[in-house]
Structure formats: structure tokens, C-alpha cells
Write an enzyme that holds these catalytic residues in place. Structure first.
Site, PDB file in Angstrom:
ATOM      1  N   HIS A 257       0.871  -1.174   0.000  1.00 31.33           N
ATOM      2  CA  HIS A 257       0.000   0.000   0.000  1.00 31.33           C
ATOM      3  C   HIS A 257       0.903   1.218   0.000  1.00 31.33           C
ATOM      4  CE1 HIS A 257      -3.018   2.913   1.204  1.00 31.33           C
ATOM      5  NE2 HIS A 257      -3.954   2.003   1.088  1.00 31.33           N
ATOM      6  N   ARG A 277      -6.518  10.470  -0.330  1.00 34.13           N
ATOM      7  CA  ARG A 277      -6.318  10.913  -1.717  1.00 34.13           C
ATOM      8  C   ARG A 277      -7.647  10.988  -2.461  1.00 34.13           C
ATOM      9  NH1 ARG A 277      -3.032   6.542  -3.594  1.00 34.13           N
ATOM     10  NH2 ARG A 277      -3.274   5.635  -1.520  1.00 34.13           N
TER      11      ARG A 277
END
Lengths: 654, 248
Positions: A257, A277
Site C-alpha cells: 500500500h 487521496r
């Protein structure tokens, strides 16, 4: 030495009590099967609680252009077309129903203005698609399923006077071995007969006689130093399946990740949700540059913005603008961060900056990302509403797992099923964020139904456990106590983690992987000599000594497959073979155990069904498929876009 | 940066036990759970402790640190003086299994006693419509990670073992409030809250709210409103008194 063994009989035994295990248990129980759920932790603590962002399901609540076909396309692109297309198809079609079902169990998702379930943007998903509850969606999922199980138990109590008459959770119990019936019966192959394990509290042994076992044990992250995974993620299901004769596929593909915490050291690897994000957060290097614009690969060029201005406009208008490159699939973002740090443009603690503080008002951050705010405030003294976070890649998810039949989730071994992270194929070489929780629900349910149907078909002709097998499993489990002066399992575990992290991590090279395999062989010998001292009562050292064997077997699969695949794709990046190779896409690497040794074979993928191929533009397919494979595409020049999305009626859509 | 810390950790089992002294290295940025893990890895391999996520999300590593009910993974070493001896003991309200691990089955028994969500019969999956403002109240309570620190702290059971039968504890009274405030739940829960789950035993001292690692306002937002709903049907002297004082 005779050891007392506690014995139980069930129709279906589910190993693992995360999202997939609980959903499977609900399905099996509702099909009338007596079902046991075995949980390494307390009920409701499974690693699923760590999932933050949401559940991907093309409900079309926020953008009505969404459909299962678009979700299917995104999933295949994210996995670089290595996915088992049938699994990706079932997943995209059934995810909405699985989410709506959760509401009937009592789940409370965030809402749109119309009162429907709200959906958020995420990496690799074309439309806002993730059903969510702030940034604690995994907790909502696990609690909802836990409460549904309680509700089924209440029904049983009303009917039978016993909460556990038909569905029982064995909390804090670990399965160490699956047991087979090898007597030649109707089929000629060994079939599942049960499972052996121990109670963590007392160290007492447990024996389950059951014709169907569903593995839902999650992943393997604890073989790496920097990981977002909890202690439970020791690859138990992967290793149990191998030892029972099943096969693993895609073990070389591990998702790092892109955004784990990098400081303080004690929380290095703890997850920072992709929602940061999705909701507007941007990545910057030490020079203040939004570097992701420099890392958009050719295959994704058409869908991602070229300028910051366009990327910023996208949040408000997704029709006329292309997506910000921060929302590329996770493998791309993780590699980019890795490259920036290597080039000397990293943050003070060896990551990059993830900033949402200059992108959203503080109150909005607190509303959308409350648990991230809490996590950084409490653990790192960072106020994410006022300053950027420091983040870097962390081992998060294994795409590889037990090879299963897409429709029933059954492995090569009759009676052995697998669902969730422990199963392989669905995500190909890289999983999109949000597709994990939906995977758990869709294939958890299918595994439960598959196991129930298998048990029905058996009738009274049930496999049996032999006493010799039970005794062998029991002797293996007490092994570490016969070596009170043996090596420390903790020290060995650290060496294993360091080896995998350094040599089979995010960027790989043949010589380093070979070095890792040498070290793993040495560690495997030493693991036979690890010891435990004292009683079996809640003894973490003993537990780790038993888990080590699984971690080592699975690590060997990862390293061997990584060495074999001489290309870079998704969660497998070879420094010495940097390109993606269309020839390699046609093959999966399959691991089995032969005489106790991991062996790897190359296995051809079944060709994608023409109607699924037609969902893509031929030009896009040409980036992934070989010329002969493209002949299956029936609509040269057409396909893709909105036309394809309107081509079929998605199951259950309204 | 690094220093040697003095730790006192309770070790024992159901038959008894005592505090053991350890001297153990501490590095910058660490939490109490890191130190417990270091003890396991270097000095006491069989030291029993529950943990999972190490990020305050699963609620497994509950214990009492210097007498305060805390999650060990969210208790930073920098909050203590370096010379201070840090005492770690298991949650006091539940029976010890071993070392820092307690038998929390009481909570799972109580969970089963609360009537589950009763969905509306006339709505199919996918037809549920609720406004954000209406789900937010119950959502606050669903942030609960079931660390059971509130159950451990509540003196109605901490100091009165005999109340365990009749009192669900703050976590599960809050669960009733959560369902009662669910916009689509069809069950009537208020009578049972009072008569079966011991809502009246709560005298709103807010100890549960103080120890909640998720900062859920258990007393103000769940228990008091639930008491107010119940009071329509049954006289509760505390609510009566509370209303008297607040209205002055």
C-alpha cells in the site's frame, strides 16, 4: 503421552472470523447447516476492522453512469488483466446486492442527499463507487456481520433453547492442521474430513469432524517487517491448503500500500487510508512537487490528468476532466514513492508528504477522515488538518491464494473452500482499493453456499477422521515444548521478516531472491528446533512457534514465484525485468507441495469470454493481450465507453 | 533518545499472581504495547497479552496502566516521566485468564441478550432511504471498538459483582440506544432497557465516557437520552432530579 482432545461434529467449519468467514457462516447457517466459526482472536476483532475506505459496488448512487460492466473493466485494468475474469465478473455483478443486504442486518452507511448509500472516489475506480462510513468502513462491516450472527443465534435460542445449537463461534482458537479421508471412496482423491487445533486460553486441543471446511484466514503480511497487517496474518490458510493438497496461484503478487505511516518507528507500516487521496489529498516530495504527474504509465495515460489544474477540476466535474494521478492503482503509486525516496527527494523520516490540510477545510477533514485525524494526533503528534503526513509503502495484501472454482469457491480438494484474501485469482496482479470488502462479501457468501451444496450432495456418505491423523497433529502441536532450550521463535520471526522485506519486497532482483531462498532454507531448518518453555495456558511464544511453520512455507512460495516470473506486473516488480510482457499474462504460477517441498508450475489461463472482451476497446486490449488472443474481440473499433456499459442489464440493479 | 524504563507487570492466573519488576529499553515514539512486546521477545516469552491492530481500531489490548483503563497501543511512553515506574495490570472487572488477558465473555453474553435490529418488513434490500442527519446519532455509537474499557470502569459492576446479572453495562445500554435511534428499526426497546438490562442502575457519573478511546459521549448522547425516553413510561428519580437541576 495421551492428551485430552475436545471433539465436535459440524456440517461446515469456517476457519477465520473476518468479513469472508462471517459472511460464509451466515450463508451456511441459513442453508440449514450446523456451522462452526473458528477465530484466532476474540469475536469481532478480525483484521477486517482495519479496512478504512469502503466497499466497492456499482450501485450508481452518486454517478448513475456506473454499472457492473464499468466496475468489471476497472478491476481487470487494476489487476493488469491477470485476474480470473469469471471472479471479476461475479464480483462486479453481485457486490451491490451484498451491500444492500448489510442494511437489512443493521449497517448504517453514510448517505447521499437522496437518502441512498453515499459512494466515494478511490484509486482505479472510474466513478465514485465506495460505500463507506467515514473512514471506519471495515469496523462497520465486521460489527454488522457479528451482530447478524448474534441475531441468528437468538433465533436458534427461541427455537431450540440454545444460542449455539446451530451456529457457534470458537473464539481464540487456532487451527493447525486439516484432516483428510484418504480411503478410496466414491471419488479417488482425498477429501476433507475435519480440522485440528487448540484453544489459545488453555492450550487444550480441539478436533472438528466436518465434511466441509471454508478457509477465510486472510493474508500473509506478518512475514514482512513493514506491514499494515496484524499478528494473525501468518498465512495459516495458505499453508493449511497446501498441506491438504490444494494449489496456490499468483503468490508473487503482493500489494504494498503506498501510504503507511513511516514515523514513529513503532507504528511504521500502519495504514493511512486511500480515502485521503480520494477526498483530495495530494502527494508531494521534499521539493514540494506533486510528483505523481511524472509517473503515469502509458497504459493509463488516457484516463489521468496531465496538469494540476485539470486534476483539481476533476473533483467537481468528472465528466470533462481526467483523474488526478494520485488516484492511480496502488502498485503505481507505491513504486513512485519508492523512486522519489531513492532519488533523495523523500521526507525527513524516509517517506513522502501526503497533504490534505491545504486541500480541505479542517471541519471537512474531521468529518470525512476522523480516524486518520485521531491516529496521527495520538500516535505521531501530527495534526492532519494543519500539516502534511509522512507516508511510505507498507506490505498490505497478498493477491495470491488458494486456487478456487469461481462459482463455488471450492479448491482442488473436495470439501475444501476458500474465500477472501486467502483465495487467489480475483484481483489478478494488483487489487483496487475497496474491492477487498466487496470480495469478502461476494465470495464469502458463495463459499458458504458452495459448502452447503457440497454437504447436501454427500448425503450420509461422510468422510471420516483417523485417530492416527489426530494423534500426529497433536504430537506436532506439542513439539516446541519438547525443546525447552530451543531457539527463540521471536528471533527467528524477526529474521524471516527482515529477509522478505529486504530481498523479496517492493522491488525485486533475481540475485536477491536467490539469496532470500537460501536464507529461507536455513530458517526452515532452524524452525524445526524452536522451543517453548512452561505451560500451554495462553502462551504466545508457543503460538508463534507453531505459526512460524506456515509463514516459512508461504514465504517460500512468494520467493519462488517471484524468481520465476521474469516480468514486472502489478504487485511484482523486477528491477532486472522492468517491462510488462503480454506472453506472461497468459500464465499463472501455481504452487503445490510435493513430498513436503514447494514446487511451481506454469499454468495457462483460460481465455476471456468474448462478451467480456467486447467491453473493452480493442486498442486497450492490445496493451495487455497477445495478437492471437485479440481475435476473440468481436467488435473491432467499437466497445468500451458508455455503449458497452449499456449493453447488459446488471443483475439486481434498479 | 532511548532509555531504560522500570516496568511492573502483573503476572499470574486464576489461582493468583503478583507484580513482576522489569527493566526494559524504550525508544523514541513507542507505546506501552511496544514495551510489553519487547518483554515478550527478550525476557518473558510466555507473557500473555491480547492485541491485534496496534492502531486503536480493534480494541483488543485493553489493560490498566498506572491504574487507568487504557488501550496499550494508544498509550505513548512520552506521556510518562522517564524515572517513573509504569505499572501494567489486567482489567479488574473481568476474571483473569493469564497475565494481562482477562475473560471478557460477560460482554458476549450481554450482547446476545439485546434484541437484534428489527428491519422494516415492507422494504426490500436496496430500498432503504435514510437522511445523513438521522443516521449520525447511531453512527456515533457504532464507532465503538468493543475494547470493554467502559464495562471495566463502570462501578455498577466493577465494585458490585452481584449486579452483573441484571446490568448490561454502558456498552450494551448504548447498543440499545443505537438501535432505538436507528431510523428504520421497528422494535420497541425502551421497556426492556429499564426492566431487563438495568438502565436504572446507571447513575450517570460518566466514568465510561472518560475512558472511551473513541471519545464517544456514551453518557450524554446515549444513556441520558435513553433514560429520558424511558421516563415517559416509568419514573426515574435521577432523570427527574437531573431535569430539576438543569431547568433551574
Amino acid at each position: 503421552m495421551t492428551t485430552q482432545i475436545e471433539r465436535h461434529e459440524y456440517d461446515v467449519v469456517v476457519v477465520g472470523a473476518g468479513g469472508a468467514g462471517l459472511r460464509a457462516a451466515i450463508e451456511a447457517a441459513e442453508a440449514g447447516k450446523r456451522t462452526a466459526v473458528i477465530s484466532k482472536s476474540l469475536f469481532g476483532k478480525a483484521h477486517t476492522v482495519m479496512a478504512e475506505g469502503g466497499i466497492a459496488a456499482a450501485m450508481g448512487n452518486v454517478n448513475s453512469a456506473d454499472s457492473w460492466q464499468v466496475h468489471f473493466r476497472d478491476t481487470m485494468r487494476g489487476g493488469k488483466f491477470l485476474n480470473n475474469w469469471r471472479m471479476a465478473e461475479l464480483h462486479a455483478q453481485e457486490a451491490p446486492q451484498r451491500v444492500w443486504e448489510l442494511e437489512t442486518y443493521g449497517a448504517l452507511f453514510d448517505r447521499t442527499k437522496d437518502g441512498t448509500i453515499s459512494q466515494r472516489n478511490f484509486g482505479g475506480h472510474e466513478y465514485p463507487r465506495l460505500a463507506h462510513v467515514g473512514d471506519r468502513t471495515g469496523l462497520e462491516l465486521i460489527r454488522t456481520l457479528q451482530q447478524k450472527i448474534v441475531s441468528l443465534q437468538q433465533e436458534d435460542f427461541a427455537a431450540h433453547g440454545d444460542h449455539e445449537a446451530r451456529l457457534r463461534v470458537f473464539a481464540e482458537c487456532t487451527i493447525t492442521e486439516l484432516l483428510l479421508d484418504t480411503s478410496a471412496g466414491a471419488t479417488d482423491v482425498p477429501t476433507i474430513a475435519g480440522a485440528f487445533g487448540y484453544r489459545r486460553e488453555t492450550g487444550d486441543f480441539l478436533l472438528f469432524a466436518a465434511p466441509a471446511v471454508i478457509l477465510a484466514t486472510g493474508g500473509i503480511g506478518k512475514s514482512f517487517t513493514v506491514t499494515s497487517n496484524s499478528w494473525e496474518y501468518t498465512g495459516d490458510g495458505h499453508a493449511l491448503a497446501l498441506r491438504a493438497g490444494a494449489s496456490l496461484i499468483n503468490m508473487e503478487f503482493i500489494q504494498f500500500h503506498p501510504t503507511g505511516m513511516v514515523w514513529p518507528p513503532s507504528v511504521k507500516g500502519v495504514l493511512v487510508t486511500e480515502s485521503v487521496r480520494g477526498d483530495g489529498g495530494v502527494l508531494r516530495n521534499s521539493e514540494g512537487t506533486r510528483f505523481m504527474f511524472d509517473y503515469v504509465p502509458e497504459v493509463f495515460r488516457a484516463q489521468y490528468a496531465d496538469t494540476e489544474a485539470e486534476a483539481d477540476r476533476w473533483y467537481a466535474d468528472q465528466v470533462d476532466n481526467k483523474r488526478p494521478p494520485e488516484l492511480l492503482p496502488r502498485d503505481e503509486v507505491a513504486r513512485a514513492i519508492n523512486a522519489e525516496v531513492k532519488a533523495g527527494r523523500g521526507s525527513p523520516h524516509g517517506g513522502v508528504f501526503l497533504d490534505v490540510s491545504t486541500r480541505l477545510p479542517a471541519a471537512e477533514i474531521m468529518r470525512r477522515l476522523p480516524s486518520m485525524h485521531h491516529q496521527f494526533k495520538e500516535l505521531a503528534d501530527v495534526d492532519i488538518t494543519a500539516e502534511p503526513m509522512e507516508v511510505g509503502p507498507t506490505c498490505h495484501y497478498v493477491m495470491g491464494g488458494v486456487e478456487v472454482d469461481p462459482d463455488t469457491a471450492q479448491s482442488r480438494v473436495p470439501g475444501l473452500f476458500a474465500a477472501g484474501e486467502v483465495a487467489g485469482g480475483m484481483h489478478g496482479s494488483n487489487r483496487l482499493g475497496g474491492n477487498s470488502l466487496s470480495d469478502l462479501l461476494v465470495f464469502g457468501r458463495r463459499a458458504g453456499a458452495g459448502a452447503a451444496a457440497y454437504v447436501d450432495a454427500l448425503g450420509d456418505d461422510r468422510p471420516t477422521i483417523t485417530e492416527a491423523d489426530a494423534e500426529q497433529a497433536s504430537a506436532a502441536a506439542v513439539g516446541p515444548f519438547e525443546r525447552p532450550d530451543g531457539e527463540s521463535p521471536y528471533a527467528l520471526h524477526q529474521e524471516l521478516q527482515q529477509t522478505m522485506n529486504d530481498l523479496v519486497g517492493i522491488i525485486r532482483r533475481a540475485d536477491e531472491i536467490e539469496q532470500a531462498l537460501h536464507r529461507l532454507a536455513d530458517l526452515r531448518k532452524r524452525a524445526e528446533r524452536v522451543g517453548a518453555r512452561g505451560g500451554r495456558h495462553y502462551h504466545p511464544g508457543w503460538h508463534l512457534a507453531l505459526d512460524l511453520r506456515n509463514m516459512l512455507t508461504v514465504s517460500e512460495c512468494v520467493a519462488m514465484a517471484a524468481l520465476e516470473r521474469t516480468e514486472s506486473r502489478g504487485g511484482h516488480t523486477r528491477d532486472d525485468h522492468p517491462g510488462m510482457d503480454t506472453e506472461w499474462r497468459q500464465y499463472l504460477l501455481t504452487c503445490v507441495l510435493r513430498d513436503g517441498e514447494v514446487t511451481i508450475t506454469k499454468q495457462q489461463q483460460p481465455p476471456m469470454r468474448p462478451d467480456l472482451l467486447d467491453l473493452f476497446e480493442k486498442a486497450e486490449l492490445a496493451k495487455y493481450l497477445t495478437e492471437p488472443e485479440l481475435t476473440g474481440h468481436r467488435k473491432p473499433g467499437a466497445g468500451g465507453g458508455g455503449t458497452a456499459a449499456a449493453a447488459g442489464t446488471p443483475e439486481g440493479h434498479n | 533518545m532511548g532509555y531504560q524504563a522500570s516496568f511492573r507487570v502483573w503476572r499470574g492466573d486464576v489461582t493468583g499472581g503478583q507484580l513482576h519488576d522489569f527493566t526494559v529499553p524504550v525508544n523514541e515514539g513507542e507505546v506501552v504495547l511496544d514495551i510489553i512486546h519487547r518483554l515478550q521477545a527478550t525476557q518473558a516469552p510466555d507473557l500473555a497479552v491480547r492485541w491485534n491492530c496496534k492502531a486503536g481500531k480493534c480494541g483488543s489490548c485493553s489493560a490498566e496502566v498506572n491504574g487507568m483503563p487504557r488501550l496499550m497501543c494508544m498509550t505513548r511512553m512520552s506521556t510518562f516521566d522517564q524515572a517513573e515506574t509504569i505499572t501494567v495490570t489486567p482489567m479488574r472487572t473481568f476474571p483473569v485468564m493469564r497475565d494481562l488477558v482477562t475473560d471478557v465473555s460477560f460482554n458476549y453474553t450481554k450482547a446476545r441478550e439485546i434484541q437484534s435490529f428489527a428491519p422494516p418488513a415492507d422494504l426490500a434490500p436496496g430500498e432503504y432511504r435514510m437522511r445523513q442527519v438521522d443516521v449520525e446519532r447511531s453512527q456515533e455509537f457504532r464507532k465503538c471498538i468493543e475494547c470493554f474499557l467502559c464495562q471495566n470502569t463502570c462501578h455498577a459492576i466493577r465494585d458490585h459483582e452481584d449486579n452483573k446479572q441484571s446490568f448490561a453495562g454502558p456498552r450494551f445500554l448504548m447498543r440499545i440506544a443505537e438501535l432505538d435511534m436507528h431510523p428504520l428499526d421497528t422494535a420497541d426497546r425502551q421497556r426492556a432497557a429499564q426492566e431487563e438490562h438495568g438502565l436504572g442502575l446507571c447513575n450517570i457519573t460518566k466514568c465510561c465516557t472518560e475512558v472511551c478511546p473513541e471519545h464517544i459521549k456514551i453518557t450524554d448522547n446515549a444513556l441520558i437520552p435513553l433514560k429520558e425516553r424511558v421516563v415517559d413510561r416509568k419514573y426515574d428519580p435521577l432523570v427527574w432530579l437531573g431535569n430539576k437541576i438543569l431547568r433551574r
